[in-house]
Design a protein around this motif. Structure first.
Motif, PDB file in Angstrom:
ATOM      1  N   ILE A 303       0.840  -1.201   0.000  1.00  0.00           N
ATOM      2  CA  ILE A 303       0.000   0.000   0.000  1.00  0.00           C
ATOM      3  C   ILE A 303       0.874   1.249   0.000  1.00  0.00           C
ATOM      4  O   ILE A 303       0.577   2.238  -0.700  1.00  0.00           O
ATOM      5  CB  ILE A 303      -0.958  -0.015   1.196  1.00  0.00           C
ATOM      6  CG1 ILE A 303      -2.018  -1.108   0.994  1.00  0.00           C
ATOM      7  CG2 ILE A 303      -1.631   1.349   1.389  1.00  0.00           C
ATOM      8  CD1 ILE A 303      -2.939  -1.306   2.183  1.00  0.00           C
ATOM      9  N   ALA A 304       1.954   1.230   0.766  1.00  0.00           N
ATOM     10  CA  ALA A 304       2.859   2.384   0.791  1.00  0.00           C
ATOM     11  C   ALA A 304       3.480   2.625  -0.579  1.00  0.00           C
ATOM     12  O   ALA A 304       3.580   3.770  -1.037  1.00  0.00           O
ATOM     13  CB  ALA A 304       3.946   2.169   1.848  1.00  0.00           C
ATOM     14  N   LEU A 305       3.898   1.562  -1.250  1.00  0.00           N
ATOM     15  CA  LEU A 305       4.475   1.714  -2.589  1.00  0.00           C
ATOM     16  C   LEU A 305       3.452   2.281  -3.570  1.00  0.00           C
ATOM     17  O   LEU A 305       3.775   3.135  -4.400  1.00  0.00           O
ATOM     18  CB  LEU A 305       4.986   0.362  -3.091  1.00  0.00           C
ATOM     19  CG  LEU A 305       6.221  -0.202  -2.391  1.00  0.00           C
ATOM     20  CD1 LEU A 305       6.493  -1.628  -2.854  1.00  0.00           C
ATOM     21  CD2 LEU A 305       7.438   0.678  -2.651  1.00  0.00           C
ATOM     22  N   ALA A 306       2.206   1.810  -3.464  1.00  0.00           N
ATOM     23  CA  ALA A 306       1.157   2.333  -4.342  1.00  0.00           C
ATOM     24  C   ALA A 306       0.888   3.808  -4.056  1.00  0.00           C
ATOM     25  O   ALA A 306       0.661   4.600  -4.981  1.00  0.00           O
ATOM     26  CB  ALA A 306      -0.115   1.512  -4.171  1.00  0.00           C
ATOM     27  N   SER A 307       0.932   4.195  -2.790  1.00  0.00           N
ATOM     28  CA  SER A 307       0.674   5.595  -2.444  1.00  0.00           C
ATOM     29  C   SER A 307       1.770   6.523  -2.953  1.00  0.00           C
ATOM     30  O   SER A 307       1.541   7.718  -3.138  1.00  0.00           O
ATOM     31  CB  SER A 307       0.535   5.736  -0.921  1.00  0.00           C
ATOM     32  OG  SER A 307       1.787   5.598  -0.277  1.00  0.00           O
ATOM     33  N   GLN A 308       2.959   5.950  -3.203  1.00  0.00           N
ATOM     34  CA  GLN A 308       4.094   6.718  -3.740  1.00  0.00           C
ATOM     35  C   GLN A 308       4.190   6.604  -5.257  1.00  0.00           C
ATOM     36  O   GLN A 308       5.185   7.036  -5.849  1.00  0.00           O
ATOM     37  CB  GLN A 308       5.390   6.207  -3.102  1.00  0.00           C
ATOM     38  CG  GLN A 308       5.439   6.336  -1.588  1.00  0.00           C
ATOM     39  CD  GLN A 308       6.477   5.424  -0.953  1.00  0.00           C
ATOM     40  OE1 GLN A 308       7.288   4.781  -1.643  1.00  0.00           O
ATOM     41  NE2 GLN A 308       6.444   5.317   0.362  1.00  0.00           N
ATOM     42  N   ASP A 309       3.186   6.018  -5.884  1.00  0.00           N
ATOM     43  CA  ASP A 309       3.157   5.797  -7.337  1.00  0.00           C
ATOM     44  C   ASP A 309       4.312   4.930  -7.817  1.00  0.00           C
ATOM     45  O   ASP A 309       4.786   5.075  -8.954  1.00  0.00           O
ATOM     46  CB  ASP A 309       3.163   7.134  -8.093  1.00  0.00           C
ATOM     47  CG  ASP A 309       1.881   7.923  -7.891  1.00  0.00           C
ATOM     48  OD1 ASP A 309       0.818   7.292  -7.765  1.00  0.00           O
ATOM     49  OD2 ASP A 309       1.939   9.163  -7.855  1.00  0.00           O
ATOM     50  N   ARG A 310       4.755   4.004  -6.968  1.00  0.00           N
ATOM     51  CA  ARG A 310       5.835   3.098  -7.339  1.00  0.00           C
ATOM     52  C   ARG A 310       5.334   1.701  -7.648  1.00  0.00           C
ATOM     53  O   ARG A 310       6.085   0.867  -8.147  1.00  0.00           O
ATOM     54  CB  ARG A 310       6.873   3.050  -6.211  1.00  0.00           C
ATOM     55  CG  ARG A 310       7.489   4.413  -5.904  1.00  0.00           C
ATOM     56  CD  ARG A 310       8.352   4.364  -4.663  1.00  0.00           C
ATOM     57  NE  ARG A 310       9.538   3.548  -4.834  1.00  0.00           N
ATOM     58  CZ  ARG A 310      10.291   3.117  -3.824  1.00  0.00           C
ATOM     59  NH1 ARG A 310       9.940   3.386  -2.561  1.00  0.00           N
ATOM     60  NH2 ARG A 310      11.356   2.386  -4.059  1.00  0.00           N
ATOM     61  N   LEU A 311       4.066   1.437  -7.344  1.00  0.00           N
ATOM     62  CA  LEU A 311       3.455   0.141  -7.611  1.00  0.00           C
ATOM     63  C   LEU A 311       2.075   0.395  -8.203  1.00  0.00           C
ATOM     64  O   LEU A 311       1.201   0.956  -7.542  1.00  0.00           O
ATOM     65  CB  LEU A 311       3.346  -0.679  -6.323  1.00  0.00           C
ATOM     66  CG  LEU A 311       2.809  -2.108  -6.431  1.00  0.00           C
ATOM     67  CD1 LEU A 311       3.682  -2.949  -7.359  1.00  0.00           C
ATOM     68  CD2 LEU A 311       2.728  -2.764  -5.050  1.00  0.00           C
TER      69      LEU A 311
END
Length: 347
Positions: A303-311
């Motif tokens: 979820i953290a990666l998605a929130s950073q637009d990395r996933l």
């Protein structure tokens, strides 16, 4: 402000002979330490096929499937109503030696899994332990959070388990929902990724999301040449083979293309046996790793990666519960680019 909860809810439940049935059920009561979640999105995973085909036992039917769940807290003892959450689907104790070492899936006192042995998210409401709620930031949609609650955390867990290093050549075999996440997480870890898929559209998507190269194999016989093709395309034999397809041909090819000291990572479930001579493992010191689901921390990381637009979460199709049979059939036909999602109307 109090939220009005209806007495009945619509569900899709697994019944006899692997059939799905739309039905109405009472909205579940909320025991102490649990929360009632108004489901806003539920991903349709390939694991659903395993239940329908009898490979997995739901420990009682009728059973509401759906283990990729996100929504809003509606009823809770802690007063957190309205919070946007993803549901961590492993009902672990949180205190045994496995839970204390980030291996929640192996919990010594597990109560089972939501959408597996307990009713899941193919329903308008689901009740889950409060410890299983993971906050979802506003920058991540609940549709994306639902998908991350299985395929996202599964990919993070598998990549961590494999111990990838910068520049390691790896193969991701099978570009479905989990495969797309594996491509991205492995690339984020610094690996050089070769994606193997049965459709060019899947390969194009994988390469747009971080795969260095793509290889089309659309029939079982094509896997006979995978070892030499992998070396040709990557410059040397891969160190890790992530297997998400699970056929004899794909598993045999996975071992055949590994470099000495390499790791074969089996993800998910298969009805087909693994067939390899122990001497081949010993000679090259190959490792067999199995990876299923993940820890709560793996979900938080996804979820953290998605929130950073990395996933990126790729959603193929959105439908309501009435469209669930068609969503599952498209999985059978292997024509899903990303993840199908059951979406519930807001209100």
């Amino acid at each position: 402000m109090a939220v009005s909860v209806p007495a009945l809810m619509k569900v899709a439940e697994l019944v006899e002979d692997g059939a799905l049935r739309l039905a109405e059920r009472p909205v579940p009561r909320v025991p102490d330490g649990w929360s009632l979640i108004r489901v806003r999105a539920a991903g349709v995973c390939g694991t659903e096929l395993h239940f329908l085909e009898g490979l997995l036992d739901p420990m009682g039917i009728p059973r509401v499937l759906g283990h990729e769940v996100a929504g809003e807290v509606t009823g809770a003892r802690t007063g957190s109503s309205g919070s946007r959450v993803a549901v961590y689907n492993v009902m672990n104790c949180g205190s045994c030696r496995y839970c204390n070492t980030n291996r929640d899936r192996l919990c010594a006192h597990s109560l089972g899994m939501i959408g597996f042995t307990a009713d899941g998210g193919f329903a308008e409401y689901v009740v889950v332990p409060e410890r299983n709620l993971v906050p979802v930031p506003g920058s991540v949609s609940l549709e994306a959070a639902a998908v991350l609650a299985c395929s996202g955390m599964t990919a993070v867990h598998a990549v961590r388990l494999a111990g990838l290093g910068i520049g390691d050549p790896v193969v991701v075999n099978g570009i479905g929902g989990v495969g797309l996440m594996l491509v991205q997480v492995a690339a984020l870890a610094g690996a050089t990724v070769l994606a193997v898929a049965d459709e060019t559209a899947k390969l194009d998507l994988a390469q747009n999301l971080g795969a260095r190269a793509g290889l089309l194999i659309d029939d079982p016989e094509g896997y006979e040449t995978l070892p030499e093709e992998a070396i040709r395309m990557m410059g040397r034999a891969p160190d890790v083979f992530f297997e998400t397809v699970g056929t004899r041909e794909t598993m045999r090819a996975g071992f055949g293309c590994l470099a000495p000291g390499g790791s074969f990572v089996q993800i998910g479930y298969t009805s087909q046996p693994l067939d390899i001579h122990p001497g081949a493992l010993i000679k090259n010191e190959l490792r067999i790793l199995t990876s299923a689901a993940g820890s709560r921390n793996d979900l938080e990381t996804a979820i953290a990666l998605a929130s950073q637009d990395r996933l990126a979460v790729v959603i193929a199709n959105r439908t309501d519960l009435d469209g669930l049979p068609e969503a599952i059939q498209s999985l059978r036909d292997r024509h899903v680019l990303g993840r199908n999602v059951i979406r519930y109307e807001s209100g």
